[in-house]
Design a protein around this motif. Structure first.
Motif, PDB file in Angstrom:
ATOM      1  N   ASP A  88      10.027   8.697   6.336  1.00 35.18           N
ATOM      2  CA  ASP A  88      10.799   7.776   7.175  1.00 35.18           C
ATOM      3  C   ASP A  88      10.002   6.501   7.456  1.00 35.18           C
ATOM      4  O   ASP A  88      10.554   5.393   7.418  1.00 35.18           O
ATOM      5  CB  ASP A  88      11.200   8.436   8.498  1.00 35.18           C
ATOM      6  CG  ASP A  88      12.275   9.495   8.323  1.00 35.18           C
ATOM      7  OD1 ASP A  88      12.987   9.452   7.291  1.00 35.18           O
ATOM      8  OD2 ASP A  88      12.411  10.355   9.223  1.00 35.18           O
ATOM      9  N   THR A  89       8.734   6.634   7.720  1.00 34.02           N
ATOM     10  CA  THR A  89       7.876   5.472   7.967  1.00 34.02           C
ATOM     11  C   THR A  89       7.754   4.633   6.699  1.00 34.02           C
ATOM     12  O   THR A  89       7.866   3.398   6.746  1.00 34.02           O
ATOM     13  CB  THR A  89       6.479   5.915   8.459  1.00 34.02           C
ATOM     14  OG1 THR A  89       6.635   6.678   9.663  1.00 34.02           O
ATOM     15  CG2 THR A  89       5.576   4.724   8.711  1.00 34.02           C
ATOM     16  N   ILE A  90       7.551   5.305   5.569  1.00 33.25           N
ATOM     17  CA  ILE A  90       7.459   4.589   4.288  1.00 33.25           C
ATOM     18  C   ILE A  90       8.771   3.871   3.997  1.00 33.25           C
ATOM     19  O   ILE A  90       8.778   2.724   3.551  1.00 33.25           O
ATOM     20  CB  ILE A  90       7.066   5.550   3.143  1.00 33.25           C
ATOM     21  CG1 ILE A  90       5.632   6.055   3.359  1.00 33.25           C
ATOM     22  CG2 ILE A  90       7.214   4.871   1.785  1.00 33.25           C
ATOM     23  CD1 ILE A  90       5.189   7.136   2.401  1.00 33.25           C
ATOM     24  N   ALA A  91       9.902   4.523   4.299  1.00 32.42           N
ATOM     25  CA  ALA A  91      11.217   3.901   4.081  1.00 32.42           C
ATOM     26  C   ALA A  91      11.380   2.648   4.940  1.00 32.42           C
ATOM     27  O   ALA A  91      11.979   1.664   4.495  1.00 32.42           O
ATOM     28  CB  ALA A  91      12.325   4.900   4.376  1.00 32.42           C
ATOM     29  N   GLN A  92      10.834   2.647   6.139  1.00 37.22           N
ATOM     30  CA  GLN A  92      10.900   1.453   6.996  1.00 37.22           C
ATOM     31  C   GLN A  92      10.094   0.304   6.372  1.00 37.22           C
ATOM     32  O   GLN A  92      10.538  -0.836   6.367  1.00 37.22           O
ATOM     33  CB  GLN A  92      10.379   1.770   8.395  1.00 37.22           C
ATOM     34  CG  GLN A  92      11.299   2.664   9.189  1.00 37.22           C
ATOM     35  CD  GLN A  92      10.699   3.100  10.518  1.00 37.22           C
ATOM     36  OE1 GLN A  92       9.595   2.706  10.879  1.00 37.22           O
ATOM     37  NE2 GLN A  92      11.440   3.924  11.251  1.00 37.22           N
TER      38      GLN A  92
ATOM     39  N   PHE B  74       0.813  -1.222   0.000  1.00 38.64           N
ATOM     40  CA  PHE B  74       0.000   0.000   0.000  1.00 38.64           C
ATOM     41  C   PHE B  74       0.848   1.274   0.000  1.00 38.64           C
ATOM     42  O   PHE B  74       0.447   2.304   0.529  1.00 38.64           O
ATOM     43  CB  PHE B  74      -0.978   0.008   1.182  1.00 38.64           C
ATOM     44  CG  PHE B  74      -1.810  -1.235   1.257  1.00 38.64           C
ATOM     45  CD1 PHE B  74      -2.819  -1.453   0.336  1.00 38.64           C
ATOM     46  CD2 PHE B  74      -1.565  -2.190   2.233  1.00 38.64           C
ATOM     47  CE1 PHE B  74      -3.587  -2.607   0.393  1.00 38.64           C
ATOM     48  CE2 PHE B  74      -2.327  -3.349   2.291  1.00 38.64           C
ATOM     49  CZ  PHE B  74      -3.342  -3.554   1.366  1.00 38.64           C
ATOM     50  N   GLU B  75       2.014   1.204  -0.616  1.00 38.85           N
ATOM     51  CA  GLU B  75       2.943   2.338  -0.603  1.00 38.85           C
ATOM     52  C   GLU B  75       2.314   3.608  -1.179  1.00 38.85           C
ATOM     53  O   GLU B  75       2.427   4.686  -0.602  1.00 38.85           O
ATOM     54  CB  GLU B  75       4.199   1.970  -1.395  1.00 38.85           C
ATOM     55  CG  GLU B  75       5.275   3.010  -1.336  1.00 38.85           C
ATOM     56  CD  GLU B  75       6.563   2.539  -1.988  1.00 38.85           C
ATOM     57  OE1 GLU B  75       7.237   3.396  -2.571  1.00 38.85           O
ATOM     58  OE2 GLU B  75       6.894   1.343  -1.910  1.00 38.85           O
ATOM     59  N   SER B  76       1.634   3.491  -2.302  1.00 38.96           N
ATOM     60  CA  SER B  76       1.032   4.684  -2.906  1.00 38.96           C
ATOM     61  C   SER B  76      -0.075   5.241  -2.014  1.00 38.96           C
ATOM     62  O   SER B  76      -0.240   6.460  -1.917  1.00 38.96           O
ATOM     63  CB  SER B  76       0.491   4.368  -4.302  1.00 38.96           C
ATOM     64  OG  SER B  76      -0.500   3.369  -4.227  1.00 38.96           O
TER      65      SER B  76
END
Length: 186
Positions: free
Chosen positions: A96-100, A84-86
């Motif tokens: 930062d949360t998305i990178a994790q 669910f990245e998009s």
């Protein structure tokens, strides 16, 4: 046993559309692998890019690529994104949360890629494993150019109409835009 469809580049746009439609129609109805030939054969396949998604068709794709061209260099490519990245970006979740989430998705994909190579019985020296972040169709097409692959192998998805609409779009996009031949496994 493969079905072979000749799909030549450099022909008129009408012929290109008709042949593309024919290949797609054949892919949607066949129960056997389809080899879409876009270039006149000049030598055996020497560099095969196998797009994998870790579904059951991934192992089958590797096996069929090896049977078609046993001496070719194999490149197993998996394009990953965080789940669910998009949607996370749309919801303004911080980077930062998305990178994790991306890092976790990458670690999981690395483990699955190594396991797939092992399950296929391929020695480390005979296969290159590639993980890339991004859209699977776009990254497959980009990597095809980068490594000068002469064959792309990928599994067919879409047993139901909904699966075809959602999952089959990667195969359709690669078929429409790739320069090399394409083997679609079933």
């Amino acid at each position: 046993e493969f079905r072979r469809v000749l799909f030549r580049s450099g022909e008129s746009i009408v012929r290109h559309f008709v042949l593309g439609t024919t290949a797609l129609r054949l892919l949607s109805t066949t129960a056997c692998p389809v080899l879409v030939v876009k270039q006149p054969p000049h030598e055996p396949y020497r560099k095969i890019l196998i797009a994998v998604d870790f579904s059951p068709s991934s192992l089958l794709s590797v096996q069929q690529a090896r049977s078609l061209a046993p001496d070719a260099q194999l490149i197993l490519l998996h394009a990953y994104e965080a789940p669910f990245e998009s949607h996370l970006r749309y919801a303004s979740v911080d980077e930062d949360t998305i990178a994790q989430y991306q890092a976790a998705a990458k670690r999981e994909a690395q483990q699955k890629l190594h396991a797939l190579r092992s399950d296929a019985g391929i020695e480390i020296s005979r296969c290159q494993l590639v993980l890339v972040h991004g859209n699977p169709a776009m990254r497959t097409l980009q990597y095809e150019t980068e490594v000068d692959a002469d064959l792309i192998v990928m599994g067919k998805h879409g047993e139901t109409l909904m699966e075809e609409l959602l999952l089959g779009s990667v195969t359709k996009q690669v078929l429409a835009e790739c320069q090399s031949d394409l083997l679609v496994t079933v």
